[in-house]
Design an enzyme around this catalytic site. Sequence first.
Site, mmCIF file in Angstrom:
data_model
loop_
_atom_site.group_PDB
_atom_site.id
_atom_site.type_symbol
_atom_site.label_atom_id
_atom_site.label_comp_id
_atom_site.label_asym_id
_atom_site.label_seq_id
_atom_site.Cartn_x
_atom_site.Cartn_y
_atom_site.Cartn_z
ATOM 1 N N CYS A 77 0.669 -0.994 0.366
ATOM 2 C CA CYS A 77 -0.029 0.076 -0.197
ATOM 3 C C CYS A 77 1.053 1.403 -0.076
ATOM 4 O O CYS A 77 1.414 1.385 -1.014
ATOM 5 C CB CYS A 77 -0.798 0.114 1.155
ATOM 6 S SG CYS A 77 -2.265 1.271 0.848
ATOM 7 N N HIS A 162 -3.616 -5.249 1.634
ATOM 8 C CA HIS A 162 -3.085 -4.431 3.191
ATOM 9 C C HIS A 162 -2.887 -7.145 3.353
ATOM 10 O O HIS A 162 -3.770 -7.251 4.352
ATOM 11 C CB HIS A 162 -3.359 -5.076 3.956
ATOM 12 C CG HIS A 162 -3.019 -3.601 4.186
ATOM 13 N ND1 HIS A 162 -2.557 -2.583 4.736
ATOM 14 C CD2 HIS A 162 -3.839 -2.406 3.297
ATOM 15 C CE1 HIS A 162 -2.520 -1.227 4.250
ATOM 16 N NE2 HIS A 162 -3.719 -1.558 3.313
ATOM 17 N N GLU A 164 -0.866 -8.967 5.227
ATOM 18 C CA GLU A 164 -1.127 -8.799 7.048
ATOM 19 C C GLU A 164 -2.287 -8.607 7.322
ATOM 20 O O GLU A 164 -2.461 -8.745 9.118
ATOM 21 C CB GLU A 164 -0.416 -7.609 7.302
ATOM 22 C CG GLU A 164 -0.474 -6.206 8.014
ATOM 23 C CD GLU A 164 -0.633 -5.554 5.936
ATOM 24 O OE1 GLU A 164 -0.544 -6.222 5.340
ATOM 25 O OE2 GLU A 164 -0.801 -3.442 6.324
HETATM 26 N N1 GLN Z 1 -3.894 6.818 0.649
HETATM 27 C C1 GLN Z 1 -2.727 6.524 1.985
HETATM 28 C C2 GLN Z 1 -2.280 6.557 0.669
HETATM 29 O O1 GLN Z 1 -2.119 7.535 -0.167
HETATM 30 C C3 GLN Z 1 -2.322 4.784 1.307
HETATM 31 C C4 GLN Z 1 -2.831 4.007 2.478
HETATM 32 C C5 GLN Z 1 -2.698 2.844 2.806
HETATM 33 O O2 GLN Z 1 -1.174 1.830 2.912
HETATM 34 N N2 GLN Z 1 -3.294 1.813 3.463
HETATM 35 O O3 GLN Z 1 -0.644 7.560 1.340
#
Ligand code: GLN
Length: 185
Positions: A77, A162, A164
């Site tokens: 992410c 995610h 995890e």
């Molecule tokens: N929206 C977040 C960002 O742009 C990332 C979201 C996440 O890591 N769950 O940093």
Amino acid sequence: MIGVLALQGGFDAHLKVLRALGEEAREVRTVADLEGLDGLVMPGGESTTMTLGIAREGLAEPLRDAIRGGLPVLGTCAGLIMLDRDHLDVMDIVAKRNAFGRQVRSFEADLDFADLEGDSVHAIFIRAPWIEEHGPGVEVLAAVDGHPVAAREGDIMVLAFHPELSGEDRLHRLFLDRVRSAARR
Ligand code: GLN
């Protein structure tokens, strides 16, 4: 020893998965914490805050050097975003932040994942990015509506979701396989 970048975001859940798989794992907050690592996890969180934390700790250059020097990395992410051309510039991708719609667009999906036998991957997306562009050296491992959400380039693997948080440990195990093969090289 696996390091988990612990400046901000969801590092704790990654440490738990790694330790449950029998790995030694530690938090990385400073340049000194990078010493002696065999692999690194860049967790989810908020990429602007994470960028500021990396700058504050003087971690950008040491992280870049370690990853370009072959340290295997799993980025999830916001961690995916940190590795792209516009951030640490260690992977030949451009991430699109909050790509699945405005604000709180979070969802779950079952993904076919290229490198895994067996069941699909149950993936939790939280204001997730997707990979908007990538170079020829990048292998796409999974996609949602045609948008890459998992990819690999050398020993760097990125996931827009995610693992995890879903009780899924196969992707951490794939990463650990890479860590072991990198250590043998
Ligand atoms: N929206 C977040 C960002 O742009 C990332 C979201 C996440 O890591 N769950 O940093």
